[in-house]
Design an enzyme around this catalytic site. Structure first.
Site, PDB file in Angstrom:
ATOM      1  N   GLY A 216     -12.385  -9.911 -36.001  1.00 12.29           N
ATOM      2  CA  GLY A 216     -12.959  -9.583 -36.165  1.00 12.29           C
ATOM      3  C   GLY A 216     -14.240  -9.269 -35.220  1.00 12.29           C
ATOM      4  O   GLY A 216     -13.524  -8.866 -34.356  1.00 12.29           O
TER       5      GLY A 216
ATOM      6  N   THR B  28      -0.116   3.768  -2.924  1.00 16.09           N
ATOM      7  CA  THR B  28      -0.690   4.493  -3.312  1.00 16.09           C
ATOM      8  C   THR B  28      -1.583   5.536  -3.259  1.00 16.09           C
ATOM      9  O   THR B  28      -2.115   4.600  -1.644  1.00 16.09           O
ATOM     10  CB  THR B  28      -1.338   4.305  -4.961  1.00 16.09           C
ATOM     11  OG1 THR B  28      -0.213   3.685  -5.503  1.00 16.09           O
ATOM     12  CG2 THR B  28      -2.036   5.600  -5.528  1.00 16.09           C
TER      13      THR B  28
ATOM     14  N   ALA C 284       0.836  -1.327  -0.093  1.00 13.21           N
ATOM     15  CA  ALA C 284      -0.044   0.485  -0.242  1.00 13.21           C
ATOM     16  C   ALA C 284       0.508   0.930   0.356  1.00 13.21           C
ATOM     17  O   ALA C 284       1.443   1.354   0.817  1.00 13.21           O
ATOM     18  CB  ALA C 284      -1.073  -0.248   1.706  1.00 13.21           C
TER      19      ALA C 284
ATOM     20  N   ARG D 263      -9.921 -20.488 -39.255  1.00 14.56           N
ATOM     21  CA  ARG D 263     -11.402 -19.209 -39.566  1.00 14.56           C
ATOM     22  C   ARG D 263     -10.899 -18.972 -41.836  1.00 14.56           C
ATOM     23  O   ARG D 263      -9.615 -18.060 -41.415  1.00 14.56           O
ATOM     24  CB  ARG D 263     -11.227 -18.044 -38.906  1.00 14.56           C
ATOM     25  CG  ARG D 263     -12.369 -17.143 -40.468  1.00 14.56           C
ATOM     26  CD  ARG D 263     -13.427 -17.469 -39.688  1.00 14.56           C
ATOM     27  NE  ARG D 263     -14.238 -16.040 -39.921  1.00 14.56           N
ATOM     28  CZ  ARG D 263     -15.573 -16.132 -39.420  1.00 14.56           C
ATOM     29  NH1 ARG D 263     -16.655 -16.789 -39.396  1.00 14.56           N
ATOM     30  NH2 ARG D 263     -16.278 -15.071 -40.073  1.00 14.56           N
TER      31      ARG D 263
ATOM     32  N   GLU E 212       4.976   5.360 -18.552  1.00 18.38           N
ATOM     33  CA  GLU E 212       5.970   6.860 -18.504  1.00 18.38           C
ATOM     34  C   GLU E 212       7.032   7.507 -17.304  1.00 18.38           C
ATOM     35  O   GLU E 212       7.956   7.100 -17.795  1.00 18.38           O
ATOM     36  CB  GLU E 212       4.845   8.318 -18.295  1.00 18.38           C
ATOM     37  CG  GLU E 212       4.041   8.530 -19.612  1.00 18.38           C
ATOM     38  CD  GLU E 212       3.014   7.590 -19.587  1.00 18.38           C
ATOM     39  OE1 GLU E 212       2.289   6.816 -18.394  1.00 18.38           O
ATOM     40  OE2 GLU E 212       2.201   7.536 -20.737  1.00 18.38           O
TER      41      GLU E 212
ATOM     42  N   GLN F  18      -1.721 -12.997 -46.322  1.00 17.08           N
ATOM     43  CA  GLN F  18      -0.458 -11.757 -45.902  1.00 17.08           C
ATOM     44  C   GLN F  18      -0.565 -10.675 -45.275  1.00 17.08           C
ATOM     45  O   GLN F  18      -0.113 -11.011 -43.840  1.00 17.08           O
ATOM     46  CB  GLN F  18       0.429 -11.307 -47.122  1.00 17.08           C
ATOM     47  CG  GLN F  18       1.147 -12.563 -47.594  1.00 17.08           C
ATOM     48  CD  GLN F  18       1.892 -11.641 -48.935  1.00 17.08           C
ATOM     49  OE1 GLN F  18       1.685 -10.684 -49.277  1.00 17.08           O
ATOM     50  NE2 GLN F  18       2.651 -12.731 -50.143  1.00 17.08           N
TER      51      GLN F  18
ATOM     52  N   GLU G 184       2.159  -0.041 -10.425  1.00 22.03           N
ATOM     53  CA  GLU G 184       3.839  -0.210 -10.259  1.00 22.03           C
ATOM     54  C   GLU G 184       4.472   0.940 -11.045  1.00 22.03           C
ATOM     55  O   GLU G 184       5.725  -0.161 -11.464  1.00 22.03           O
ATOM     56  CB  GLU G 184       4.083  -1.942 -10.240  1.00 22.03           C
ATOM     57  CG  GLU G 184       3.441  -2.985  -9.304  1.00 22.03           C
ATOM     58  CD  GLU G 184       3.727  -4.316  -9.049  1.00 22.03           C
ATOM     59  OE1 GLU G 184       5.198  -4.179  -9.168  1.00 22.03           O
ATOM     60  OE2 GLU G 184       3.272  -5.218  -8.468  1.00 22.03           O
ATOM     61  N   GLY G 185       3.875   1.970 -11.336  1.00 20.23           N
ATOM     62  CA  GLY G 185       5.223   2.770 -11.780  1.00 20.23           C
ATOM     63  C   GLY G 185       4.678   2.815 -13.788  1.00 20.23           C
ATOM     64  O   GLY G 185       4.626   1.711 -14.482  1.00 20.23           O
ATOM     65  N   THR G 186       3.697   3.831 -13.880  1.00 20.75           N
ATOM     66  CA  THR G 186       2.911   3.600 -14.992  1.00 20.75           C
ATOM     67  C   THR G 186       4.814   3.436 -16.511  1.00 20.75           C
ATOM     68  O   THR G 186       5.895   3.602 -15.735  1.00 20.75           O
ATOM     69  CB  THR G 186       2.527   5.334 -15.700  1.00 20.75           C
ATOM     70  OG1 THR G 186       3.280   6.488 -15.426  1.00 20.75           O
ATOM     71  CG2 THR G 186       1.138   5.599 -14.906  1.00 20.75           C
TER      72      THR G 186
HETATM   73  C1  LIG Z   1      -6.024  -1.715 -11.338  1.00 22.43           C
HETATM   74  C2  LIG Z   1      -5.136  -1.483 -10.251  1.00 22.43           C
HETATM   75  C3  LIG Z   1      -4.421  -2.170  -9.189  1.00 22.43           C
HETATM   76  C4  LIG Z   1      -3.400  -1.131  -8.279  1.00 22.43           C
HETATM   77  N1  LIG Z   1      -2.105  -1.744  -6.981  1.00 22.43           N
HETATM   78  C5  LIG Z   1      -1.288  -0.968  -6.242  1.00 22.43           C
HETATM   79  C6  LIG Z   1      -1.254  -1.599  -4.882  1.00 22.43           C
HETATM   80  O1  LIG Z   1      -1.546  -2.994  -4.857  1.00 22.43           O
HETATM   81  N2  LIG Z   1      -0.614  -0.884  -4.829  1.00 22.43           N
HETATM   82  C7  LIG Z   1      -0.070   0.624  -4.590  1.00 22.43           C
HETATM   83  O2  LIG Z   1       0.709   0.957  -4.330  1.00 22.43           O
HETATM   84  N3  LIG Z   1      -0.855   0.982  -5.697  1.00 22.43           N
HETATM   85  C8  LIG Z   1      -1.908   0.174  -6.692  1.00 22.43           C
HETATM   86  N4  LIG Z   1      -2.308   0.791  -7.936  1.00 22.43           N
HETATM   87  C9  LIG Z   1      -1.688   2.268  -7.782  1.00 22.43           C
HETATM   88  C10 LIG Z   1      -0.954   2.539  -9.566  1.00 22.43           C
HETATM   89  O3  LIG Z   1       0.883   2.234  -8.909  1.00 22.43           O
HETATM   90  C11 LIG Z   1      -1.126   3.887  -9.535  1.00 22.43           C
HETATM   91  O4  LIG Z   1      -2.587   3.930 -10.195  1.00 22.43           O
HETATM   92  C12 LIG Z   1       0.116   4.448 -11.475  1.00 22.43           C
HETATM   93  O5  LIG Z   1       1.188   4.156  -9.906  1.00 22.43           O
HETATM   94  C13 LIG Z   1      -0.026   6.078 -11.647  1.00 22.43           C
HETATM   95  O6  LIG Z   1      -0.591   6.672 -10.469  1.00 22.43           O
HETATM   96  P1  LIG Z   1      -2.003   7.988 -10.508  1.00 22.43           P
HETATM   97  O7  LIG Z   1      -2.464   6.529 -11.073  1.00 22.43           O
HETATM   98  O8  LIG Z   1      -1.621   8.441  -9.152  1.00 22.43           O
HETATM   99  O9  LIG Z   1      -1.474   8.459 -12.194  1.00 22.43           O
HETATM  100  P2  LIG Z   1      -0.394  10.131 -11.790  1.00 22.43           P
HETATM  101  O10 LIG Z   1       0.554   9.750 -11.701  1.00 22.43           O
HETATM  102  O11 LIG Z   1      -2.150  10.900 -11.340  1.00 22.43           O
HETATM  103  O12 LIG Z   1      -0.231   9.975 -13.488  1.00 22.43           O
HETATM  104  C14 LIG Z   1      -1.219  10.834 -14.835  1.00 22.43           C
HETATM  105  C15 LIG Z   1      -0.761  10.180 -16.178  1.00 22.43           C
HETATM  106  O13 LIG Z   1       0.421  11.520 -15.921  1.00 22.43           O
HETATM  107  C16 LIG Z   1       1.443  10.644 -15.828  1.00 22.43           C
HETATM  108  N5  LIG Z   1       2.838  11.494 -15.244  1.00 22.43           N
HETATM  109  C17 LIG Z   1       2.655  11.537 -13.625  1.00 22.43           C
HETATM  110  N6  LIG Z   1       3.895  12.246 -13.541  1.00 22.43           N
HETATM  111  C18 LIG Z   1       4.531  12.234 -14.803  1.00 22.43           C
HETATM  112  C19 LIG Z   1       6.165  12.961 -14.861  1.00 22.43           C
HETATM  113  N7  LIG Z   1       6.636  13.073 -13.959  1.00 22.43           N
HETATM  114  N8  LIG Z   1       5.988  12.224 -16.436  1.00 22.43           N
HETATM  115  C20 LIG Z   1       5.592  12.538 -16.838  1.00 22.43           C
HETATM  116  N9  LIG Z   1       4.174  11.907 -17.087  1.00 22.43           N
HETATM  117  C21 LIG Z   1       4.164  11.941 -15.506  1.00 22.43           C
HETATM  118  C22 LIG Z   1       1.391   9.317 -16.008  1.00 22.43           C
HETATM  119  O14 LIG Z   1       2.186   8.598 -16.827  1.00 22.43           O
HETATM  120  C23 LIG Z   1      -0.227   8.840 -15.996  1.00 22.43           C
HETATM  121  O15 LIG Z   1      -0.596   8.452 -17.073  1.00 22.43           O
HETATM  122  C24 LIG Z   1      -3.206   0.388  -8.671  1.00 22.43           C
HETATM  123  C25 LIG Z   1      -3.542   1.116  -9.500  1.00 22.43           C
HETATM  124  C26 LIG Z   1      -4.725   0.027 -10.264  1.00 22.43           C
HETATM  125  C27 LIG Z   1      -5.940   1.078 -11.611  1.00 22.43           C
END
Ligand SMILES: Cc1cc2nc3c(=O)[nH]c(=O)nc-3n(C[C@H](O)[C@H](O)[C@H](O)COP(=O)(O)OP(=O)(O)OC[C@H]3O[C@@H](n4cnc5c(N)ncnc54)[C@H](O)[C@@H]3O)c2cc1C
Length: 394
Positions: free
Chosen positions: A342, A126, A124, A268, A370, A279, A366-368
């Site tokens: 399709g 976020t 936990a 199919r 980006e 192709q 676990e980190g987007t």
């Molecule tokens: C189904 C699900 C399960 C999850 N499980 C867990 C969990 O078990 N434990 C936990 O701790 N969290 C968990 N999370 C949270 C998840 O890790 C976060 O949602 C994610 O890290 C992104 O944070 P945010 O949603 O606040 O997006 P934000 O940080 O608000 O980002 C929004 C957008 O801005 C971009 N962005 C942000 N900062 C920058 C930057 N500096 N440069 C460029 N782009 C940027 C992001 O890439 C994204 O596209 C979960 C989320 C979901 C949806």
């Protein structure tokens, strides 16, 4: 025999997981997706077959078979069911704090119960106002005698409500930025701890994602992981090692979608022949397969590095690259699989629309993607390389 990086013992265990996935998990996958219910029967299957043990050392009741095999196990399950694969990945995510920063007493108290699967774990970090910018968290922890008292909330936590143990990050010194964060083990029955709600979502429907609240939540001082102020470093070290679990989930989804699309394309027919012989469809299949193999190369290399004891910046970069590549391949391959089927790709009678919905989360949690790119570029900028500037080697 196909080329294989696994040794005989690892291959035997991989084959066990593969058989369980095909025979026991695949038939449940669509139902798990439709019901949005956490699949306790799959947890039971893992317990019976010691599958959680793949993630733990022998001294704590695990199998001690290493990181590479644990990633392969997640991949095998994700080929048929991303929710079931996530149960394994999050058992590792939620246990890593203990493994990396726990003292002997803490490890002995908790790790055997996690290795057997008696307890599920969660991580936990976020909060509603802090995802990518995790250091902006607002949850606090203050020392009171032999306890810490936590106040605040966490959002989007996988395994909310099903985990027995949560690794929770909170600020013990709110003025100190990163350096003010500490890590705690919070048991699900701790006073003042609650799961406030669960989120309905696009994919991984059987996995719970919830909001945790800490309202004067009291945990024993002995549940602090490491020292006060070490929490941010612990959180990042955990993510370096857990992100490849998401990568393995992504790769399994991509390969599962590719395999399904291939079989479909062989049978199919349009314009007098199987669509696989057109192709444009053959090219899609070739690209999907090649991308999966490229992603697998990065993922397995990470597993081999971890098993060889590599750490530090090299591991951080390899972890981010595996997660980035596998997540993007999952999204691309599943989208193409829907296209190859399709109209049948778009309806729920076939699994590829589920694969596509499940794939998306691997580009977010676990980190987007980006953030992975930022991590990779940051590590690149620290490296010294021979390069050419204006035709002159520098
Ligand atoms: C189904 C699900 C399960 C999850 N499980 C867990 C969990 O078990 N434990 C936990 O701790 N969290 C968990 N999370 C949270 C998840 O890790 C976060 O949602 C994610 O890290 C992104 O944070 P945010 O949603 O606040 O997006 P934000 O940080 O608000 O980002 C929004 C957008 O801005 C971009 N962005 C942000 N900062 C920058 C930057 N500096 N440069 C460029 N782009 C940027 C992001 O890439 C994204 O596209 C979960 C989320 C979901 C949806």
């Amino acid at each position: 025999m196909a080329f294989d990086v696994l040794d005989d013992e690892q291959r035997e265990l991989r084959d066990l997981v593969r058989t369980l996935a095909r025979e026991r998990i695949a038939p449940r996958a669509a139902e798990i997706d439709a019901s949005h219910e956490f699949p306790w029967d799959i947890v039971g299957l893992y317990r019976e077959n010691d599958i959680f043990g793949l993630f733990f050392a022998e001294e704590f009741g695990g199998l001690g078979t290493g990181a590479l095999l644990s990633l392969v196990a997640i991949e095998e399950v994700a080929k048929v069911c991303a929710t079931s694969a996530l149960i394994l990945a999050v058992q590792e995510l939620g246990s890593l704090g203990l493994k990396l920063a726990g003292d002997e007493e803490q490890k002995e108290r908790f790790l055997p119960r996690l290795a057997s699967g008696e307890w599920l774990a969660a991580y936990a970090l976020t909060e509603s106002g802090s995802g990518s910018d995790s250091a902006a968290m607002r949850t606090t922890a203050r020392r009171e005698g032999d306890s810490y008292v936590l106040d605040g909330s966490k959002r989007f936590i996988t395994n909310a409500g099903v985990a027995s143990l949560y690794t929770v990050f909170a600020k013990t010194d709110p003025e100190a930025g990163h350096a003010g964060i500490s890590a705690f083990l919070v048991e699900a029955d701790a006073a003042g701890f609650a799961v406030a709600r669960l989120e309905p979502k696009l994919g991984i429907a059987g996995s719970t994602t919830g909001e945790l609240t800490f309202d004067g939540c009291r945990v024993p001082a002995g549940n602090l992981l490491g020292e006060e102020g070490e929490g941010f470093r612990i959180a990042m070290r955990i993510l370096d090692r857990s992100r490849p679990g998401v990568a393995a989930q992504a790769l399994g989804i991509a390969q599962g979608a590719t395999d399904y699309a291939l079989e479909y394309a062989k049978t199919r027919e349009t314009m007098g022949r199987p669509i696989a012989e057109h192709q444009l469809i053959a090219a899609k299949l070739a690209d999907m397969e090649t991308e999966c193999e490229a992603a697998r190369g990065l993922l397995y290399r990470f597993g081999q590095m971890l098993d060889a004891g590599v750490g530090g910046p090299e591991l951080t970069k390899a972890s981010a690259m595996a997660k980035l590549k596998c997540g993007d391949v999952a999204m691309a391959a599943t989208t193409e699989a829907v296209q190859i089927l399709g109209g049948y790709g778009y309806i729920k009678e076939y699994p590829v629309e589920r694969f596509m919905r499940d794939a998306k989360i691997t580009q977010i949690y676990e980190g987007t993607q980006e953030i992975q790119r930022l991590v990779i570029a940051r590590e690149m900028l620290k490296e010294t390389r021979a390069f050419l500037l204006g035709g002159v080697a520098a």
